[in-house]
Design a protein around this motif. Sequence first.
Motif, PDB file in Angstrom:
ATOM      1  N   THR A   1      -6.177   2.548  10.741  1.00 49.19           N
ATOM      2  CA  THR A   1      -5.213   2.305   9.658  1.00 49.19           C
ATOM      3  C   THR A   1      -5.222   0.871   9.149  1.00 49.19           C
ATOM      4  N   THR A   2      -6.009   0.002   9.774  1.00 55.08           N
ATOM      5  CA  THR A   2      -5.986  -1.387   9.295  1.00 55.08           C
ATOM      6  C   THR A   2      -7.014  -1.625   8.190  1.00 55.08           C
ATOM      7  N   LEU A   3      -7.864  -0.646   7.920  1.00 51.96           N
ATOM      8  CA  LEU A   3      -8.953  -0.895   6.969  1.00 51.96           C
ATOM      9  C   LEU A   3      -8.445  -1.057   5.536  1.00 51.96           C
ATOM     10  N   GLY A   4      -8.996  -2.025   4.873  1.00 57.55           N
ATOM     11  CA  GLY A   4      -8.814  -2.146   3.434  1.00 57.55           C
ATOM     12  C   GLY A   4      -7.556  -2.876   2.998  1.00 57.55           C
ATOM     13  N   PRO A   5      -7.458  -3.079   1.685  1.00 50.72           N
ATOM     14  CA  PRO A   5      -6.355  -3.864   1.134  1.00 50.72           C
ATOM     15  C   PRO A   5      -4.987  -3.236   1.405  1.00 50.72           C
ATOM     16  N   ARG A   6      -4.963  -1.930   1.571  1.00 51.00           N
ATOM     17  CA  ARG A   6      -3.679  -1.298   1.836  1.00 51.00           C
ATOM     18  C   ARG A   6      -3.521  -0.969   3.317  1.00 51.00           C
TER      19      ARG A   6
ATOM     20  N   ASP B   1      -7.228  -7.865  11.894  1.00 50.10           N
ATOM     21  CA  ASP B   1      -8.635  -8.098  12.155  1.00 50.10           C
ATOM     22  C   ASP B   1      -9.107  -7.195  13.285  1.00 50.10           C
ATOM     23  N   GLY B   2     -10.100  -6.371  12.990  1.00 53.29           N
ATOM     24  CA  GLY B   2     -10.583  -5.408  13.968  1.00 53.29           C
ATOM     25  C   GLY B   2     -10.936  -6.055  15.295  1.00 53.29           C
ATOM     26  N   ALA B   3     -11.674  -7.163  15.228  1.00 56.83           N
ATOM     27  CA  ALA B   3     -12.134  -7.797  16.461  1.00 56.83           C
ATOM     28  C   ALA B   3     -10.962  -8.305  17.294  1.00 56.83           C
TER      29      ALA B   3
ATOM     30  N   GLY C   1     -18.668 -12.373  10.705  1.00 58.09           N
ATOM     31  CA  GLY C   1     -17.292 -12.809  10.526  1.00 58.09           C
ATOM     32  C   GLY C   1     -16.376 -11.791   9.894  1.00 58.09           C
ATOM     33  N   ASP C   2     -16.918 -10.803   9.211  1.00 62.95           N
ATOM     34  CA  ASP C   2     -16.050  -9.800   8.598  1.00 62.95           C
ATOM     35  C   ASP C   2     -16.666  -8.432   8.847  1.00 62.95           C
ATOM     36  N   GLY C   3     -15.905  -7.378   8.493  1.00 67.05           N
ATOM     37  CA  GLY C   3     -16.436  -6.036   8.659  1.00 67.05           C
ATOM     38  C   GLY C   3     -16.281  -5.527  10.070  1.00 67.05           C
ATOM     39  N   THR C   4     -15.315  -6.069  10.799  1.00 71.15           N
ATOM     40  CA  THR C   4     -15.167  -5.667  12.190  1.00 71.15           C
ATOM     41  C   THR C   4     -14.541  -4.276  12.331  1.00 71.15           C
ATOM     42  N   THR C   5     -13.606  -3.969  11.443  1.00 70.77           N
ATOM     43  CA  THR C   5     -13.030  -2.628  11.477  1.00 70.77           C
ATOM     44  C   THR C   5     -14.084  -1.625  11.022  1.00 70.77           C
ATOM     45  N   THR C   6     -14.807  -2.018   9.990  1.00 74.35           N
ATOM     46  CA  THR C   6     -15.847  -1.153   9.445  1.00 74.35           C
ATOM     47  C   THR C   6     -16.834  -0.724  10.529  1.00 74.35           C
TER      48      THR C   6
ATOM     49  N   THR D   1     -12.240 -10.629  -1.829  1.00 71.83           N
ATOM     50  CA  THR D   1     -12.354  -9.263  -1.312  1.00 71.83           C
ATOM     51  C   THR D   1     -12.006  -9.233   0.169  1.00 71.83           C
ATOM     52  N   THR D   2     -12.499 -10.214   0.899  1.00 66.01           N
ATOM     53  CA  THR D   2     -12.177 -10.267   2.322  1.00 66.01           C
ATOM     54  C   THR D   2     -10.686 -10.462   2.531  1.00 66.01           C
ATOM     55  N   LEU D   3     -10.119 -11.373   1.755  1.00 58.57           N
ATOM     56  CA  LEU D   3      -8.712 -11.706   1.965  1.00 58.57           C
ATOM     57  C   LEU D   3      -7.777 -10.609   1.487  1.00 58.57           C
ATOM     58  N   SER D   4      -8.278  -9.749   0.590  1.00 59.92           N
ATOM     59  CA  SER D   4      -7.355  -8.775   0.000  1.00 59.92           C
ATOM     60  C   SER D   4      -6.801  -7.816   1.039  1.00 59.92           C
ATOM     61  N   SER D   5      -7.490  -7.679   2.168  1.00 60.69           N
ATOM     62  CA  SER D   5      -6.980  -6.737   3.163  1.00 60.69           C
ATOM     63  C   SER D   5      -6.082  -7.432   4.177  1.00 60.69           C
ATOM     64  N   LYS D   6      -5.787  -8.697   3.923  1.00 66.64           N
ATOM     65  CA  LYS D   6      -5.052  -9.442   4.938  1.00 66.64           C
ATOM     66  C   LYS D   6      -3.618  -9.714   4.520  1.00 66.64           C
ATOM     67  N   LEU D   7      -2.905 -10.246   5.498  1.00 70.21           N
ATOM     68  CA  LEU D   7      -1.511 -10.593   5.285  1.00 70.21           C
ATOM     69  C   LEU D   7      -1.351 -11.581   4.129  1.00 70.21           C
TER      70      LEU D   7
ATOM     71  N   GLY E   1     -16.475   2.819  -6.652  1.00 73.15           N
ATOM     72  CA  GLY E   1     -15.788   2.922  -5.366  1.00 73.15           C
ATOM     73  C   GLY E   1     -14.336   3.266  -5.602  1.00 73.15           C
ATOM     74  N   VAL E   2     -13.571   3.203  -4.534  1.00 70.45           N
ATOM     75  CA  VAL E   2     -12.155   3.551  -4.628  1.00 70.45           C
ATOM     76  C   VAL E   2     -11.425   2.463  -5.423  1.00 70.45           C
ATOM     77  N   ASP E   3     -10.618   2.897  -6.364  1.00 70.41           N
ATOM     78  CA  ASP E   3      -9.778   1.943  -7.089  1.00 70.41           C
ATOM     79  C   ASP E   3      -8.436   1.877  -6.381  1.00 70.41           C
ATOM     80  N   ILE E   4      -8.236   0.767  -5.712  1.00 68.07           N
ATOM     81  CA  ILE E   4      -7.087   0.668  -4.829  1.00 68.07           C
ATOM     82  C   ILE E   4      -5.774   0.557  -5.602  1.00 68.07           C
ATOM     83  N   ASN E   5      -5.872   0.243  -6.879  1.00 64.73           N
ATOM     84  CA  ASN E   5      -4.638   0.061  -7.648  1.00 64.73           C
ATOM     85  C   ASN E   5      -4.125   1.347  -8.270  1.00 64.73           C
TER      86      ASN E   5
ATOM     87  N   VAL F   1     -22.933  -8.164   5.559  1.00 67.58           N
ATOM     88  CA  VAL F   1     -21.818  -7.499   6.244  1.00 67.58           C
ATOM     89  C   VAL F   1     -22.163  -6.032   6.459  1.00 67.58           C
ATOM     90  N   LYS F   2     -22.654  -5.403   5.394  1.00 67.61           N
ATOM     91  CA  LYS F   2     -22.970  -3.980   5.476  1.00 67.61           C
ATOM     92  C   LYS F   2     -24.200  -3.749   6.353  1.00 67.61           C
ATOM     93  N   ILE F   3     -25.191  -4.596   6.174  1.00 66.78           N
ATOM     94  CA  ILE F   3     -26.429  -4.403   6.939  1.00 66.78           C
ATOM     95  C   ILE F   3     -26.132  -4.518   8.435  1.00 66.78           C
TER      96      ILE F   3
HETATM   97  P1  ADP Z   1     -13.047  -5.210   7.996  1.00 64.99           P
HETATM   98  O1  ADP Z   1     -12.427  -5.705   9.265  1.00 64.99           O
HETATM   99  O2  ADP Z   1     -14.067  -4.159   8.253  1.00 64.99           O
HETATM  100  O3  ADP Z   1     -13.509  -6.293   7.111  1.00 64.99           O
HETATM  101  P2  ADP Z   1     -10.955  -4.855   6.104  1.00 64.99           P
HETATM  102  O4  ADP Z   1      -9.584  -4.442   6.466  1.00 64.99           O
HETATM  103  O5  ADP Z   1     -11.198  -6.270   5.730  1.00 64.99           O
HETATM  104  O6  ADP Z   1     -11.890  -4.427   7.270  1.00 64.99           O
HETATM  105  O7  ADP Z   1     -11.400  -3.928   4.911  1.00 64.99           O
HETATM  106  C1  ADP Z   1     -12.653  -4.031   4.310  1.00 64.99           C
HETATM  107  C2  ADP Z   1     -12.873  -2.924   3.326  1.00 64.99           C
HETATM  108  O8  ADP Z   1     -11.939  -2.979   2.256  1.00 64.99           O
HETATM  109  C3  ADP Z   1     -14.248  -3.064   2.719  1.00 64.99           C
HETATM  110  O9  ADP Z   1     -14.900  -1.811   2.737  1.00 64.99           O
HETATM  111  C4  ADP Z   1     -13.956  -3.522   1.305  1.00 64.99           C
HETATM  112  O10 ADP Z   1     -14.943  -3.081   0.413  1.00 64.99           O
HETATM  113  C5  ADP Z   1     -12.634  -2.892   1.030  1.00 64.99           C
HETATM  114  N1  ADP Z   1     -11.903  -3.611  -0.004  1.00 64.99           N
HETATM  115  C6  ADP Z   1     -11.521  -4.904   0.018  1.00 64.99           C
HETATM  116  N2  ADP Z   1     -10.870  -5.236  -1.120  1.00 64.99           N
HETATM  117  C7  ADP Z   1     -10.840  -4.121  -1.883  1.00 64.99           C
HETATM  118  C8  ADP Z   1     -10.303  -3.816  -3.182  1.00 64.99           C
HETATM  119  N3  ADP Z   1      -9.684  -4.721  -3.904  1.00 64.99           N
HETATM  120  N4  ADP Z   1     -10.461  -2.555  -3.651  1.00 64.99           N
HETATM  121  C9  ADP Z   1     -11.110  -1.638  -2.912  1.00 64.99           C
HETATM  122  N5  ADP Z   1     -11.618  -1.861  -1.692  1.00 64.99           N
HETATM  123  C10 ADP Z   1     -11.498  -3.075  -1.175  1.00 64.99           C
END
Ligand code: ADP
Length: 560
Positions: free
Chosen positions: A41-46, A64-66, A94-99, A164-170, A480-484, A502-504
Amino acid sequence: MSSMMQPQIILLKEGTDTSQGRAQVVSNINACTSVADMVRTTLGPRGMDKLIHDDKGGTTISNDGATIMRLLEIVHPAAKILVDIAKSQDSEVGDGTTTVVLLAAEFLKEAKPYIEDGVHPHSLIRSYRTAGHLAIEKVKELATSIEGKSLEEKKSLLAKCAATTLSSKLIGGEKEFFASMVVDAVLAISNDDRLNLLGIKKVPGGTMRDSFLVNGVAFKKTFSYAGFEQQPKKFLSPKILLLNIELELKSEKENAEIRLSDPLQYQSIVDAEWNIIYDKLDKCVKSGAKIVLSRLAIGDLATQYFADRDIFCAGRVAEEDLQRVAAATGGTVQTSVNNVIDEVLGSCEVFEERQVGNERFNIFSGCPSGQTATIVLRGGADQFIEEAERSLHDAIMIVRRALKNSTVVPGGGAIDMEISKYLRQHARTIAGKSQFFVNSFAKALEVIPRQLCDNAGFDATDVLNKLRQKHASGEGANYGVDINTGGIADSFANFVWEPAVVKINAINAATEAACLILSVDETVKNPKSESAQGDAAAGAMAGRGGAGMRGRGGRGMRRR
Ligand code: ADP
Ligand code: MG
């Protein structure tokens, strides 16, 4: 009948607990799935945050997953592998730990029905490895390079990755603010690999917006003696002397035994002691330095001496900070004050002692070599600021990676969907059952967009169908998913970017972990090492009782 009466052959010592075979693989898969469920449930901006409360009474709030995986202290041997890949993802990119955890668990989950149906794990492993390899090749192919852009352009591109990285954070609410700060900080140290040149200082209180970047070094005021108040607190282009010696009046009788025959000689000893320290101080002053920093103590005598000569001093500066000052100002840390030449002195444009919240900070800005940067973080509660620091660390790593490898892929599940499509197409060309396995691998990749939807409260099935259709049409590779809005959108156009590494790295590590877990069909618990641990933890009584119980339980439940 007679064969059943034969005595059992005992290979392992009493109390050894083994389980093996297919059931073991399945049980490992189940363990990994439940670990992934914890961070899902921690993945992504929401995504939601986790509050972890340890037995020492400390609380950590993290996304942060790690960090979460580390704090959970998982003991299941197979599930620990997931903890390890999260950690390695954290240190590698440094990122993508939940992924990475979600992907690995999903690969395993897809494999489970096959294992239950009696497919040999090695057939699966072989197909997974091939699929992982193909996926990575495809990511590389789809990645867009940001090489050859002007500095301004590059800056804004990097800021997008950081955002993009920060968008999923506090601190996601202030992502633009922090993203540009992070980019500036990283560019300041761009040529250097030493991450510790980039400092993050936390000062509770104020709002996030009060955070600022110092193009140089900042550290909290150190302990000071009387006389400090009279020292000037601001200098323009001062010379800076960095020391690793004590500037204190030392009573020599502690270092050496001195025998006196005449009481009058005592005065000369005391004088000598004073002369030693005055000599040192004199040399510091003669060097022309206006700021004297030392890793060791600077006593009251020295403090007063410097104050009288309009020199600023600080003792007991943390090693790390002193190194940063050295790197920034171009000075070198001295272990003696003899022969201090001009070359070893550092300099900066402005030195200032400034109030930040209710702390005083020594700030060196406008440093010539520009090799350091310090982010001073402000914000409410401690836990909040800690999490903010972790989030910034992620963003910093991402910007560094993006700068180094300079290729990005669209996020929000876009790249995952595209690879999934590619693998499905590829699977059709494979004859034999490997086709199913590659297909499953492809399906598992969809976990990222699905989870992003689930966490945002969207209808995942609906969104995924739209995405599949868009990607299949051949023109929607970046969708991709439009989070808004809860629909689909072009992630690339919306600047939801992630560095390709990150993906690789995530796909690579997740595939390897999945294969590793699939290849384990037996776990053996050695009762000796176990009870040794048990003894240490719970005392001898509990340890012995526990081992006995385990021994019996273990044999009873042999093939579980
Ligand atoms: P991780 O620990 O794996 O980095 P995050 O909680 O940071 O997990 O979520 C990363 C995921 O959220 C990525 O797949 C990224 O593409 C996606 N993501 C980040 N910002 C957005 C956004 N604005 N809209 C859609 N997806 C997003
Ligand atoms: Mg992230």
